[in-house]
Design a protein around this motif. Structure first.
Motif, PDB file in Angstrom:
ATOM      1  N   PHE A   1      26.229  66.446 125.492  1.00  0.00           N
ATOM      2  CA  PHE A   1      25.688  65.701 126.634  1.00  0.00           C
ATOM      3  C   PHE A   1      24.386  66.339 127.109  1.00  0.00           C
ATOM      4  O   PHE A   1      24.176  67.541 126.940  1.00  0.00           O
ATOM      5  CB  PHE A   1      26.697  65.676 127.779  1.00  0.00           C
ATOM      6  CG  PHE A   1      27.945  64.901 127.464  1.00  0.00           C
ATOM      7  CD1 PHE A   1      28.027  63.548 127.747  1.00  0.00           C
ATOM      8  CD2 PHE A   1      29.028  65.521 126.855  1.00  0.00           C
ATOM      9  CE1 PHE A   1      29.162  62.831 127.445  1.00  0.00           C
ATOM     10  CE2 PHE A   1      30.179  64.809 126.549  1.00  0.00           C
ATOM     11  CZ  PHE A   1      30.242  63.457 126.843  1.00  0.00           C
TER      12      PHE A   1
ATOM     13  N   LYS B   1      21.127  71.254 125.512  1.00  0.00           N
ATOM     14  CA  LYS B   1      22.225  70.284 125.541  1.00  0.00           C
ATOM     15  C   LYS B   1      23.534  71.009 125.860  1.00  0.00           C
ATOM     16  O   LYS B   1      23.691  72.204 125.620  1.00  0.00           O
ATOM     17  CB  LYS B   1      22.360  69.566 124.197  1.00  0.00           C
ATOM     18  CG  LYS B   1      21.093  68.892 123.701  1.00  0.00           C
ATOM     19  CD  LYS B   1      20.881  67.551 124.349  1.00  0.00           C
ATOM     20  CE  LYS B   1      19.698  66.819 123.720  1.00  0.00           C
ATOM     21  NZ  LYS B   1      19.473  65.505 124.343  1.00  0.00           N
TER      22      LYS B   1
ATOM     23  N   ARG C   1      22.840  61.076 127.919  1.00  0.00           N
ATOM     24  CA  ARG C   1      24.300  61.159 127.874  1.00  0.00           C
ATOM     25  C   ARG C   1      24.750  62.097 128.988  1.00  0.00           C
ATOM     26  O   ARG C   1      24.342  63.267 129.042  1.00  0.00           O
ATOM     27  CB  ARG C   1      24.782  61.680 126.525  1.00  0.00           C
ATOM     28  CG  ARG C   1      24.597  60.723 125.373  1.00  0.00           C
ATOM     29  CD  ARG C   1      25.622  61.002 124.291  1.00  0.00           C
ATOM     30  NE  ARG C   1      26.946  60.542 124.692  1.00  0.00           N
ATOM     31  CZ  ARG C   1      28.090  61.077 124.250  1.00  0.00           C
ATOM     32  NH1 ARG C   1      28.086  62.096 123.421  1.00  0.00           N
ATOM     33  NH2 ARG C   1      29.256  60.600 124.654  1.00  0.00           N
TER      34      ARG C   1
ATOM     35  N   GLY D   1      28.121  63.580 131.078  1.00  0.00           N
ATOM     36  CA  GLY D   1      29.567  63.735 131.163  1.00  0.00           C
ATOM     37  C   GLY D   1      29.980  64.094 132.580  1.00  0.00           C
ATOM     38  O   GLY D   1      29.359  64.961 133.208  1.00  0.00           O
TER      39      GLY D   1
END
Length: 495
Positions: free
Chosen positions: A326, A310, A49, A51
């Protein structure tokens, strides 16, 4: 059927027994961390993930390349989310329809060189139309009381005028600028390399990048001092007049600008520098539309925290406050204006503490007719299409340019260092039909400096920063290349 079931039962028991025997052969420490080892082996196959904060050149380019790498390498799986605080895509590239023009009028960053590989390829792939700067018409240099230079519509006459007033200075500075351009273009060879294992080339910092190009020293000295040092024989008259007009139109600064940024201003002729009829922000809209990224407009990230490797992004989407996690974060907006708080678990590189001053630019779009008497000419006189001013405090505007003419009404764009209020505009124009004002922090003040730009990873791990690049040069392609470089860092980290 019972026989088949019995066979499957025996087969299953054999598998369990085999697994048990393997585990029994592990040490206690190996047994306790066996799941972590499996996770490590599978890490490159896990969904990442990512961003991205900011939808301008840097953010959109980072999204493009991350998406591209994920389609080329099935082990690199990404879930991309782009956050944009405004209700439009483009960052400091923005445009609007104005004055009945067929093309959009740029308010922010507006041009690129035709050898800028990234932005030009995306423009052409989108079937957008390029407009050569040479098609914008003649240029005049105003010193507050007269035009000291006025380009002719006839090419050979213009050459004669340039040689008469400035001698060989324009040729000398063009030669130096072309050398800088050729060195800079080597970036495409350097950044698009891969090793035998498939890892992509990247640079840890803007400084490392410009050292590789042999241009870093030009960041540390002013254009004027460099020309003196090299005994280039560029005249003082040229620097004060045409040279200053060029640097002010590009960066709102005179020739005390860094040599690197100064030469960028002189790269290319009018036919090599282009704008996009549909507006450059439209290019970023197309780039993002061709990816799987989720684009969240009207969404402002206000805090980033870190825990267990994270990144937690706290943001306001409309009136609602939210938080998401993310693996990596790309900041593609200047830290000076982002208002992002860095919270728990994040230790930023010391270079981020240097807050760069930015050049505030006022943009005025107006339709009407200029009064030639303001420039000391008789009523009805023709004026240059682009009027640039020398560096004098009593001249508040940097340039006045014609964007289109229909009948007796002309659309103009004015760059200035202060807002062009009614009293100023009424002195310049015979009449005006409509006027729109904009102000933006266009680019850093690009004076030579010993301060170091932030590295591309500002926490040494998965928090990345695009805009350190514009401490060296503030151009659309520069931000795009920074976005590409960061995408390649993220890709390599997953391998």
């Amino acid at each position: 059927m019972k026989l088949i079931s019995l066979i499957f039962m025996i087969f299953s028991l054999l598998i369990v027994a085999n697994c048990k025997s393997e585990e029994e052969n592990l040490s206690f420490d190996e047994f306790m961390h066996k799941d972590e080892k499996k996770a490590e082996n599978n890490e490159s196959n896990q969904l990442k993930r990512i961003g991205i904060i900011g939808s301008g050149a840097g953010g959109s380019s980072a999204v493009h390349f991350l998406h591209k790498f994920s389609t080329e390498d099935t082990t690199f799986k990404v879930d991309l989310t782009l956050f944009e605080k405004e209700n439009r895509i483009g960052g400091r590239n923005r445009h609007r329809s104005f004055g009945g023009l067929d093309s959009q009028v740029e308010i922010g960053g507006s041009v690129y060189h035709i050898q800028n590989y990234n932005i030009r390829n995306w423009t052409l792939a989108s079937n957008f139309t390029e407009i050569k700067m040479s098609e914008e018409g003649t240029i005049g240099v105003w010193n507050g009381s007269e035009f000291v230079f006025w380009e002719s519509e006839w090419y050979l006459v213009s050459i004669a005028k340039v040689l008469w007033r400035y001698g060989l200075s324009p040729i000398r500075i063009k030669e130096l600028a072309t050398k800088v351009k050729d060195q800079f273009l080597n970036i495409y060879h350097l950044i698009n390399r891969e090793d035998e294992g498939g890892k992509k080339a990247f640079f840890n910092s803007p400084k490392e990048l410009f050292e590789a190009l042999g241009l870093e020293d030009l960041h540390r000295i002013s254009l004027e001092d460099y020309l003196k040092k090299e005994e280039s024989k560029v005249s003082r008259v040229f620097l004060d007049e045409l040279g200053t007009v060029v640097t002010k139109i590009n960066y709102g600064q005179n020739t005390s600008i860094s040599a690197l940024s100064g030469f960028i201003c002189f790269i290319g002729s009018g036919s090599e520098v282009v704008s996009v009829s549909e507006g450059i922000a439209s290019v970023w809209e197309k780039v993002l539309a061709n990816t799987t990224a989720k684009v969240r407009l009207n969404t402002a990230v206000y805090e980033i925290d870190k825990k267990d490797g994270k990144y937690s992004l706290k943001f306001k989407e409309g009136d609602e406050e939210k938080e998401e996690i993310f693996d990596s974060v790309v900041i593609a907006t200047p830290l000076e204006f982002s208002k992002i708080k860095f919270g728990k678990g994040i230790e930023l590189a010391k270079e981020t503490q240097w807050k760069r001053p930015y050049q505030k630019t006022f943009v005025t779009l107006t339709t009407g007719e200029i009064d030639p008497r303001f420039f000391g000419l008789p009523p009805g006189s023709t004026l240059p299409n682009i009027i640039g001013s020398v560096d004098q405090k009593d001249i508040p505007w940097r340039s006045i340019s014609i964007k289109a003419t229909q009948g007796n009404v002309t659309a103009y764009k004015i760059f200035s260092e202060i807002e062009m209020d009614e009293s100023l505009l009424s002195k310049i124009f015979l009449f005006r039909e409509s006027t729109h004002h904009y102000v933006w922090d266009a680019y850093p003040v690009l004076l030579p400096t010993d301060n170091e730009a932030p590295p591309f990873s500002i926490d040494g791990e998965g928090l990345y920063y695009v805009n350190g690049m514009e401490s060296y040069i503030s151009v659309i392609e520069g931000e795009s290349l920074a976005g590409q470089n960061i995408a390649q860092m993220i890709y390599n980290r997953s391998k």
